[in-house]
Design a protein around this motif. Structure first.
Motif, PDB file in Angstrom:
ATOM      1  N   CYS A  56      -6.624  39.661 -40.742  1.00  0.00           N
ATOM      2  CA  CYS A  56      -5.411  40.424 -40.492  1.00  0.00           C
ATOM      3  C   CYS A  56      -5.433  40.899 -39.045  1.00  0.00           C
ATOM      4  CB  CYS A  56      -5.308  41.625 -41.433  1.00  0.00           C
ATOM      5  SG  CYS A  56      -3.880  42.689 -41.095  1.00  0.00           S
ATOM      6  N   THR A  57      -4.399  40.594 -38.297  1.00  0.00           N
ATOM      7  CA  THR A  57      -4.249  41.107 -36.945  1.00  0.00           C
ATOM      8  C   THR A  57      -3.362  42.345 -37.003  1.00  0.00           C
ATOM      9  OG1 THR A  57      -4.417  38.873 -36.005  1.00  0.00           O
ATOM     10  CG2 THR A  57      -3.481  40.600 -34.594  1.00  0.00           C
ATOM     11  N   TYR A  58      -3.937  43.493 -36.639  1.00  0.00           N
ATOM     12  CA  TYR A  58      -3.177  44.742 -36.651  1.00  0.00           C
ATOM     13  C   TYR A  58      -2.440  44.976 -35.326  1.00  0.00           C
ATOM     14  CZ  TYR A  58      -6.184  45.840 -40.657  1.00  0.00           C
ATOM     15  OH  TYR A  58      -6.839  45.803 -41.858  1.00  0.00           O
ATOM     16  N   TYR A  59      -3.001  44.419 -34.263  1.00  0.00           N
ATOM     17  CA  TYR A  59      -2.397  44.629 -32.945  1.00  0.00           C
ATOM     18  C   TYR A  59      -2.798  43.491 -32.017  1.00  0.00           C
ATOM     19  CZ  TYR A  59      -0.852  46.889 -28.657  1.00  0.00           C
ATOM     20  OH  TYR A  59      -0.208  47.169 -27.479  1.00  0.00           O
ATOM     21  N   GLY A  60      -1.863  43.080 -31.150  1.00  0.00           N
ATOM     22  CA  GLY A  60      -2.156  42.018 -30.188  1.00  0.00           C
ATOM     23  C   GLY A  60      -1.686  40.665 -30.683  1.00  0.00           C
ATOM     24  N   ALA A  61      -2.095  39.630 -29.970  1.00  0.00           N
ATOM     25  CA  ALA A  61      -1.693  38.266 -30.322  1.00  0.00           C
ATOM     26  C   ALA A  61      -2.290  37.858 -31.669  1.00  0.00           C
ATOM     27  CB  ALA A  61      -2.142  37.302 -29.230  1.00  0.00           C
ATOM     28  N   ALA A  62      -1.515  37.123 -32.461  1.00  0.00           N
ATOM     29  CA  ALA A  62      -1.951  36.704 -33.795  1.00  0.00           C
ATOM     30  C   ALA A  62      -2.309  35.226 -33.812  1.00  0.00           C
ATOM     31  CB  ALA A  62      -0.847  36.984 -34.815  1.00  0.00           C
ATOM     32  N   SER A  63      -3.169  34.851 -34.752  1.00  0.00           N
ATOM     33  CA  SER A  63      -3.658  33.482 -34.884  1.00  0.00           C
ATOM     34  C   SER A  63      -2.558  32.534 -35.362  1.00  0.00           C
ATOM     35  CB  SER A  63      -4.826  33.430 -35.873  1.00  0.00           C
ATOM     36  OG  SER A  63      -5.875  34.286 -35.469  1.00  0.00           O
ATOM     37  N   ASP A  64      -2.816  31.240 -35.199  1.00  0.00           N
ATOM     38  CA  ASP A  64      -1.921  30.187 -35.681  1.00  0.00           C
ATOM     39  C   ASP A  64      -2.636  29.345 -36.724  1.00  0.00           C
ATOM     40  OD1 ASP A  64       0.231  30.709 -33.877  1.00  0.00           O
ATOM     41  OD2 ASP A  64      -0.839  29.621 -32.302  1.00  0.00           O
ATOM     42  N   ILE A  65      -1.858  28.800 -37.668  1.00  0.00           N
ATOM     43  CA  ILE A  65      -2.361  27.749 -38.547  1.00  0.00           C
ATOM     44  C   ILE A  65      -1.494  26.514 -38.335  1.00  0.00           C
ATOM     45  CG2 ILE A  65      -3.303  29.350 -40.247  1.00  0.00           C
ATOM     46  CD1 ILE A  65      -0.908  28.717 -42.052  1.00  0.00           C
ATOM     47  N   LEU A  66      -1.978  25.387 -38.832  1.00  0.00           N
ATOM     48  CA  LEU A  66      -1.289  24.121 -38.634  1.00  0.00           C
ATOM     49  C   LEU A  66      -1.315  23.331 -39.938  1.00  0.00           C
ATOM     50  CD1 LEU A  66       0.004  22.730 -36.120  1.00  0.00           C
ATOM     51  CD2 LEU A  66      -2.160  21.511 -35.823  1.00  0.00           C
ATOM     52  N   PRO A  67      -0.180  22.801 -40.391  1.00  0.00           N
ATOM     53  CA  PRO A  67      -0.191  21.932 -41.566  1.00  0.00           C
ATOM     54  C   PRO A  67      -1.145  20.755 -41.342  1.00  0.00           C
ATOM     55  CG  PRO A  67       2.060  22.542 -41.004  1.00  0.00           C
ATOM     56  CD  PRO A  67       1.190  23.009 -39.870  1.00  0.00           C
ATOM     57  N   ASN A  68      -1.911  20.409 -42.356  1.00  0.00           N
ATOM     58  CA  ASN A  68      -2.944  19.379 -42.198  1.00  0.00           C
ATOM     59  C   ASN A  68      -2.383  18.027 -41.777  1.00  0.00           C
ATOM     60  OD1 ASN A  68      -3.972  21.491 -44.185  1.00  0.00           O
ATOM     61  ND2 ASN A  68      -5.865  20.406 -43.670  1.00  0.00           N
ATOM     62  N   GLU A  69      -1.166  17.718 -42.246  1.00  0.00           N
ATOM     63  CA  GLU A  69      -0.574  16.428 -41.888  1.00  0.00           C
ATOM     64  C   GLU A  69      -0.100  16.382 -40.440  1.00  0.00           C
ATOM     65  OE1 GLU A  69       2.871  18.839 -43.618  1.00  0.00           O
ATOM     66  OE2 GLU A  69       0.732  18.532 -44.034  1.00  0.00           O
TER      67      GLU A  69
END
Length: 232
Positions: free
Chosen positions: A131-144
């Motif tokens: 969980c990002t409470y403050y600042g830049a947040a992570s990315d995910i990517l669809p596997n395909e």
């Protein structure tokens, strides 16, 4: 959190911690989001904490000792409650104040740091929570929308030159140095940002996992801004 129809396949949206930990990954769904709109002043907490290293672990004692406004107190109680929920579940949450992660610059053609798209691996059944409470947040990517970097011919050839051994030993080499965990986005790939305040559970590569592991990366930090991240 609003997600597009195409993202709905990969992401499960829940409204409680119990649902977050008890909902099974299935099909192409390998990320589950406890969707939240948090109150409180998390920026105040970040401004009151002291950065000791580029990645500083914040203890419960550190958090509890802060002199905060009413809104800062609300934010602190949310964080402490998240830590308690995850700890009671059996996880080992770590609250981090982040300036930046260490960059991997050893190889000019292959980065293995967390800014590279990657999956997590574990020998036992587990998930990654964050969980990002403050600042830049992570990315995910669809596997395909990604390809394992070790399957890209020019990268594979360079890794073979680096290894200079038998084919059987090469596969072990890729695992030992975590090369097999990293992915490259395909053209026109569309990353999904995890946003602020949501508690996420991501699928991990382990022997009992029935879905593909979730591909994710740490974000490039915003200039002059620290991140406050809970992860386990």
């Amino acid at each position: 959190m609003s997600i597009t129809p195409s993202e709905k396949n990969q992401i499960g949206i829940v409204s409680s911690f119990s649902e977050l930990v008890n909902t099974n990954f299935q099909g192409v769904m390998n990320a589950i989001c406890w969707n939240r709109n948090l109150n409180g002043d998390f920026k105040e907490i970040v401004s009151e904490l002291k950065l000791k290293e580029n990645i500083t672990e914040v203890t419960i004692e550190d958090l509890s000792s802060l002199q905060l406004s009413k809104n800062g107190h609300i934010a602190r109680e949310i964080i402490l409650n998240d830590i308690q929920l995850l700890s009671d579940f059996g996880a080992l949450p770590s609250l981090n104040l982040l300036k930046n992660y260490e960059r991997d610059e050893e190889l000019d053609f292959f980065s293995t740091d967390v800014y590279s798209y990657h999956v997590d691996r574990s020998p036992i059944p587990t998930s990654t929570f964050l969980c990002t409470y403050y600042g830049a947040a992570s990315d995910i990517l669809p596997n395909e929308q990604a390809i394992q970097k070790i399957l890209i011919p020019e990268i594979r050839e360079k890794l073979k030159e680096l290894h200079n051994g038998t084919e059987e030993e090469f596969e072990t080499f890729l695992e030992e140095y975590y090369f097999d965990l990293h992915y490259q986005p395909k053209p026109n790939a569309k990353p999904i940002n995890l946003g602020i305040g949501h508690l996420w559970r991501l699928a991990v590569d382990n022997p009992h996992q029935e879905v593909l592991p979730c591909i994710h990366r740490a974000p490039k930090e915003n200039d002059g801004e620290y991140r406050l991240l809970l992860i386990c």
